[in-house]
Design a protein around this motif. Structure first.
Motif, PDB file in Angstrom:
ATOM      1  N   PRO A  19     -13.210-110.593  79.401  1.00  0.00           N
ATOM      2  CA  PRO A  19     -13.922-111.862  79.247  1.00  0.00           C
ATOM      3  C   PRO A  19     -15.415-111.592  78.986  1.00  0.00           C
ATOM      4  CG  PRO A  19     -12.514-111.876  81.184  1.00  0.00           C
ATOM      5  CD  PRO A  19     -12.597-110.458  80.712  1.00  0.00           C
ATOM      6  N   PRO A  20     -16.140-112.538  78.390  1.00  0.00           N
ATOM      7  CA  PRO A  20     -15.710-113.931  78.164  1.00  0.00           C
ATOM      8  C   PRO A  20     -15.034-114.189  76.831  1.00  0.00           C
ATOM      9  CG  PRO A  20     -18.040-113.725  77.708  1.00  0.00           C
ATOM     10  CD  PRO A  20     -17.597-112.373  78.172  1.00  0.00           C
ATOM     11  N   LEU A  21     -15.108-113.224  75.855  1.00  0.00           N
ATOM     12  CA  LEU A  21     -14.549-113.482  74.528  1.00  0.00           C
ATOM     13  C   LEU A  21     -13.210-112.808  74.302  1.00  0.00           C
ATOM     14  CD1 LEU A  21     -17.771-113.195  72.315  1.00  0.00           C
ATOM     15  CD2 LEU A  21     -16.709-115.241  73.283  1.00  0.00           C
ATOM     16  N   CYS A  22     -12.801-111.946  75.224  1.00  0.00           N
ATOM     17  CA  CYS A  22     -11.478-111.296  75.143  1.00  0.00           C
ATOM     18  C   CYS A  22     -11.298-110.505  73.858  1.00  0.00           C
ATOM     19  CB  CYS A  22     -10.365-112.332  75.277  1.00  0.00           C
ATOM     20  SG  CYS A  22     -10.454-113.327  76.768  1.00  0.00           S
ATOM     21  N   ASP A  23     -12.378-109.885  73.376  1.00  0.00           N
ATOM     22  CA  ASP A  23     -12.281-109.176  72.108  1.00  0.00           C
ATOM     23  C   ASP A  23     -12.764-107.734  72.192  1.00  0.00           C
ATOM     24  OD1 ASP A  23     -14.914-109.742  72.506  1.00  0.00           O
ATOM     25  OD2 ASP A  23     -15.332-110.388  70.465  1.00  0.00           O
ATOM     26  N   ILE A  24     -13.038-107.230  73.410  1.00  0.00           N
ATOM     27  CA  ILE A  24     -13.479-105.847  73.544  1.00  0.00           C
ATOM     28  C   ILE A  24     -12.639-105.158  74.612  1.00  0.00           C
ATOM     29  CG2 ILE A  24     -15.854-106.292  72.813  1.00  0.00           C
ATOM     30  CD1 ILE A  24     -16.683-106.318  75.717  1.00  0.00           C
ATOM     31  N   ALA A  25     -12.699-103.827  74.606  1.00  0.00           N
ATOM     32  CA  ALA A  25     -11.960-103.023  75.580  1.00  0.00           C
ATOM     33  C   ALA A  25     -12.909-102.014  76.218  1.00  0.00           C
ATOM     34  CB  ALA A  25     -10.789-102.307  74.917  1.00  0.00           C
ATOM     35  N   GLN A  26     -12.533-101.522  77.373  1.00  0.00           N
ATOM     36  CA  GLN A  26     -13.336-100.544  78.106  1.00  0.00           C
ATOM     37  C   GLN A  26     -12.430 -99.409  78.555  1.00  0.00           C
ATOM     38  OE1 GLN A  26     -14.836-101.904  81.910  1.00  0.00           O
ATOM     39  NE2 GLN A  26     -16.640-100.601  81.772  1.00  0.00           N
ATOM     40  N   ASP A  27     -12.771 -98.179  78.175  1.00  0.00           N
ATOM     41  CA  ASP A  27     -12.016 -97.001  78.594  1.00  0.00           C
ATOM     42  C   ASP A  27     -12.673 -96.392  79.826  1.00  0.00           C
ATOM     43  OD1 ASP A  27     -10.168 -97.228  76.562  1.00  0.00           O
ATOM     44  OD2 ASP A  27     -11.349 -96.035  75.160  1.00  0.00           O
ATOM     45  N   ILE A  28     -11.875 -96.082  80.832  1.00  0.00           N
ATOM     46  CA  ILE A  28     -12.364 -95.545  82.098  1.00  0.00           C
ATOM     47  C   ILE A  28     -11.619 -94.240  82.388  1.00  0.00           C
ATOM     48  CG2 ILE A  28     -12.649 -95.986  84.573  1.00  0.00           C
ATOM     49  CD1 ILE A  28     -12.457 -98.989  83.885  1.00  0.00           C
ATOM     50  N   THR A  29     -12.354 -93.220  82.791  1.00  0.00           N
ATOM     51  CA  THR A  29     -11.775 -91.924  83.133  1.00  0.00           C
ATOM     52  C   THR A  29     -12.046 -91.606  84.596  1.00  0.00           C
ATOM     53  OG1 THR A  29     -12.146 -91.109  80.881  1.00  0.00           O
ATOM     54  CG2 THR A  29     -11.730 -89.474  82.582  1.00  0.00           C
ATOM     55  N   VAL A  30     -10.999 -91.301  85.335  1.00  0.00           N
ATOM     56  CA  VAL A  30     -11.121 -90.821  86.714  1.00  0.00           C
ATOM     57  C   VAL A  30     -10.778 -89.337  86.697  1.00  0.00           C
ATOM     58  CG1 VAL A  30     -10.322 -91.056  89.084  1.00  0.00           C
ATOM     59  CG2 VAL A  30     -10.485 -93.082  87.616  1.00  0.00           C
ATOM     60  N   LEU A  31     -11.758 -88.497  87.016  1.00  0.00           N
ATOM     61  CA  LEU A  31     -11.598 -87.042  86.856  1.00  0.00           C
ATOM     62  C   LEU A  31     -11.937 -86.329  88.160  1.00  0.00           C
ATOM     63  CD1 LEU A  31     -11.069 -84.653  84.905  1.00  0.00           C
ATOM     64  CD2 LEU A  31     -13.523 -84.669  84.402  1.00  0.00           C
ATOM     65  N   LEU A  32     -11.017 -85.527  88.648  1.00  0.00           N
ATOM     66  CA  LEU A  32     -11.252 -84.674  89.809  1.00  0.00           C
ATOM     67  C   LEU A  32     -11.237 -83.217  89.373  1.00  0.00           C
ATOM     68  CD1 LEU A  32      -8.991 -86.260  92.607  1.00  0.00           C
ATOM     69  CD2 LEU A  32     -11.418 -86.651  92.183  1.00  0.00           C
ATOM     70  N   ARG A  33     -12.189 -82.461  89.894  1.00  0.00           N
ATOM     71  CA  ARG A  33     -12.242 -81.030  89.577  1.00  0.00           C
ATOM     72  C   ARG A  33     -12.425 -80.243  90.865  1.00  0.00           C
ATOM     73  NH1 ARG A  33     -17.201 -78.673  86.146  1.00  0.00           N
ATOM     74  NH2 ARG A  33     -18.229 -79.238  88.124  1.00  0.00           N
ATOM     75  N   CYS A  34     -11.675 -79.173  90.986  1.00  0.00           N
ATOM     76  CA  CYS A  34     -11.819 -78.323  92.158  1.00  0.00           C
ATOM     77  C   CYS A  34     -11.565 -76.873  91.739  1.00  0.00           C
ATOM     78  CB  CYS A  34     -10.857 -78.744  93.263  1.00  0.00           C
ATOM     79  SG  CYS A  34      -9.123 -78.534  92.846  1.00  0.00           S
ATOM     80  N   PRO A  35     -12.025 -75.898  92.511  1.00  0.00           N
ATOM     81  CA  PRO A  35     -11.779 -74.488  92.171  1.00  0.00           C
ATOM     82  C   PRO A  35     -10.284 -74.202  92.078  1.00  0.00           C
ATOM     83  CG  PRO A  35     -13.447 -74.665  93.882  1.00  0.00           C
ATOM     84  CD  PRO A  35     -12.863 -76.035  93.710  1.00  0.00           C
ATOM     85  N   GLY A  36      -9.900 -73.459  91.064  1.00  0.00           N
ATOM     86  CA  GLY A  36      -8.483 -73.213  90.833  1.00  0.00           C
ATOM     87  C   GLY A  36      -7.907 -72.054  91.596  1.00  0.00           C
ATOM     88  N   GLU A  37      -8.748 -71.240  92.220  1.00  0.00           N
ATOM     89  CA  GLU A  37      -8.254 -70.045  92.901  1.00  0.00           C
ATOM     90  C   GLU A  37      -7.505 -70.422  94.176  1.00  0.00           C
ATOM     91  OE1 GLU A  37     -10.002 -65.825  94.687  1.00  0.00           O
ATOM     92  OE2 GLU A  37     -11.329 -67.289  93.717  1.00  0.00           O
ATOM     93  N   GLY A  38      -6.324 -69.901  94.323  1.00  0.00           N
ATOM     94  CA  GLY A  38      -5.551 -70.097  95.534  1.00  0.00           C
ATOM     95  C   GLY A  38      -4.896 -71.459  95.665  1.00  0.00           C
ATOM     96  N   ILE A  39      -4.838 -72.225  94.589  1.00  0.00           N
ATOM     97  CA  ILE A  39      -4.230 -73.558  94.638  1.00  0.00           C
ATOM     98  C   ILE A  39      -2.718 -73.419  94.442  1.00  0.00           C
ATOM     99  CG2 ILE A  39      -4.100 -75.815  93.568  1.00  0.00           C
ATOM    100  CD1 ILE A  39      -6.648 -75.424  95.085  1.00  0.00           C
ATOM    101  N   CYS A  40      -1.959 -73.913  95.412  1.00  0.00           N
ATOM    102  CA  CYS A  40      -0.497 -73.858  95.322  1.00  0.00           C
ATOM    103  C   CYS A  40       0.029 -75.180  94.760  1.00  0.00           C
ATOM    104  CB  CYS A  40       0.111 -73.587  96.686  1.00  0.00           C
ATOM    105  SG  CYS A  40      -0.246 -74.868  97.912  1.00  0.00           S
ATOM    106  N   PRO A  41       1.301 -75.225  94.343  1.00  0.00           N
ATOM    107  CA  PRO A  41       1.849 -76.461  93.776  1.00  0.00           C
ATOM    108  C   PRO A  41       1.763 -77.657  94.716  1.00  0.00           C
ATOM    109  CG  PRO A  41       3.277 -74.614  93.276  1.00  0.00           C
ATOM    110  CD  PRO A  41       2.239 -74.092  94.216  1.00  0.00           C
ATOM    111  N   GLU A  42       1.890 -77.425  96.021  1.00  0.00           N
ATOM    112  CA  GLU A  42       1.814 -78.546  96.960  1.00  0.00           C
ATOM    113  C   GLU A  42       0.428 -79.168  96.965  1.00  0.00           C
ATOM    114  OE1 GLU A  42       3.048 -75.591  97.602  1.00  0.00           O
ATOM    115  OE2 GLU A  42       5.198 -76.041  97.884  1.00  0.00           O
ATOM    116  N   VAL A  43      -0.597 -78.336  96.874  1.00  0.00           N
ATOM    117  CA  VAL A  43      -1.969 -78.856  96.812  1.00  0.00           C
ATOM    118  C   VAL A  43      -2.190 -79.615  95.513  1.00  0.00           C
ATOM    119  CG1 VAL A  43      -4.418 -78.222  96.790  1.00  0.00           C
ATOM    120  CG2 VAL A  43      -2.828 -77.038  98.320  1.00  0.00           C
TER     121      VAL A  43
END
Length: 365
Positions: A19-43
């Motif tokens: 709104p108010p004209l219903c003619d535009i869009a907004q792209d949103i990115t949610v990004l998490l980053r953490c060190p990759g060393e020692g990360i198991c599949p459960e984490v």
């Protein structure tokens, strides 16, 4: 996504029809980053859940949003929205262009009766549907488009060149809106463009009703050539006319939704082979031209690659004469594979893999 040093979790959101004209869009990115060393599949699973939780909390600050209905309605009446937007606005706010009744409904009713004369009406109850009550049946559905064009004539100006350009643009908007109405926008699955295409293909088109439906498909596709200068010509041509010009296949604009249906239902393939039965020009030349054209959308090009994948398992491609068809397709698929779109590149790559299977000569093209 896991790299050598980091682990990334990403959720992409798109907020459309703001709104108010219903003619535009907004792209949103949610990004998490953490060190990759020692990360198991459960984490990894925990991080994915965390990112999704954050994405679920994304919301506008304003609790109440006002839509400028007068402006939106004016834009609807001037047919300035896309097919998806027409569907969303009517479903969310109950708003539709003023042309829906009677113009669009007359168009649909005339198509239903043309299908009935061919014996191809999908649902006999459509002939007496309540939504059509009190509306006349036109012998040619395209008279509706002419009426809408005539109503707009006083607003198109007096300068010849500008008038013709505005006239052509208005006709294109009309075709886009009527395409939305025909392709499930009013009657749902009971009447779609596929219904018309299948009726034309199945029926022996010798009567007036068959030619009417072909004319409807021509108008919904709305093939428009352009000059070398890049300005669109005001004349619209039929499917038969642009199929007879294989040397200019990449110089036309289309209603993408209609083009996708005609490709998916193999209507263009049947028409092409009918007009080029004795010329030796392959249907694959049309597909290659579409893949190379900048006026063809990503969704349509992806559909073409999928069609090629289906064609590669046919007997025609297994036989010797399939080599000439493959040679036409491969250069266009390679160019599509090198493009910016990852999804199109993956589809083109899959098609190339199938085409080159057990064909060493193809791999050296």
């Amino acid at each position: 996504v896991r790299s050598r040093e980091n682990l990334f979790v990403c959720v992409l959101l798109r907020r459309e029809y703001i709104p108010p004209l219903c003619d535009i869009a907004q792209d949103i990115t949610v990004l998490l980053r953490c060190p990759g060393e020692g990360i198991c599949p459960e984490v990894c699973d925990v991080l994915i859940d965390e990112c999704r939780f954050v994405a679920d909390t994304v919301a506008p600050i304003a609790r109440e949003t006002e839509v400028y209905r007068d402006i939106v309605q004016a834009r609807l009446d001037s047919l300035q929205y896309t097919e998806e937007a027409y569907r969303w606005l009517e479903g969310r706010f109950g708003m539709a262009p003023v042309h829906k009744r009677p113009a669009a409904l007359k168009f649909l009713k005339s198509i239903v009766h043309a299908l009935h004369r061919l014996g191809q009406v999908p649902d006999s109850e459509l002939l007496d549907a309540e939504i059509f009550r009190g509306l006349p049946v036109l012998h040619d559905p395209l008279l509706v488009a002419q009426e809408m064009l005539s109503d707009a004539e006083p607003l198109l100006g007096t300068v010849t060149r500008e008038r013709e350009e505005r006239r052509s643009a208005w006709l294109r908007r009309i075709s886009t809106y009527l395409l939305h109405c025909v392709d499930g926008g009013v009657l749902g699955e009971r009447l779609t463009v596929s219904t018309i295409v299948q009726a034309v293909i199945r029926a022996e088109v010798h009567g007036e009703a068959g030619e009417e439906l072909r004319g409807v498909l021509d108008f919904l596709l709305h093939a428009t050539p352009r000059e070398n200068s890049g300005t669109w010509l005001t004349s619209r041509i039929t499917v038969a006319e642009f199929l007879r010009r294989p040397e200019h296949l990449g110089r036309f604009a289309f209603n993408q939704g209609a083009l996708q249906v005609l490709l998916g239902e193999h209507y263009l393939a049947d028409e092409w082979r009918r007009y080029h039965r004795n010329s030796g020009v392959l249907y694959e030349a049309l597909l290659a031209a579409f893949l190379d054209s900048s006026d063809i959308g990503l969704a349509t090009k992806t559909l073409i690659c999928r069609n090629i994948l289906e064609m590669t398992v046919s007997k025609e491609y297994a036989q010797q004469e399939g080599e000439s068809k493959i040679c036409v397709l491969v250069p266009a698929l390679v160019r599509a594979m090198r493009g910016a779109s990852t999804s199109l590149a993956s589809c083109a790559t899959a098609a190339l893999v199938n085409l080159s299977c057990d064909r060493d000569a193809v791999k050296t093209l």
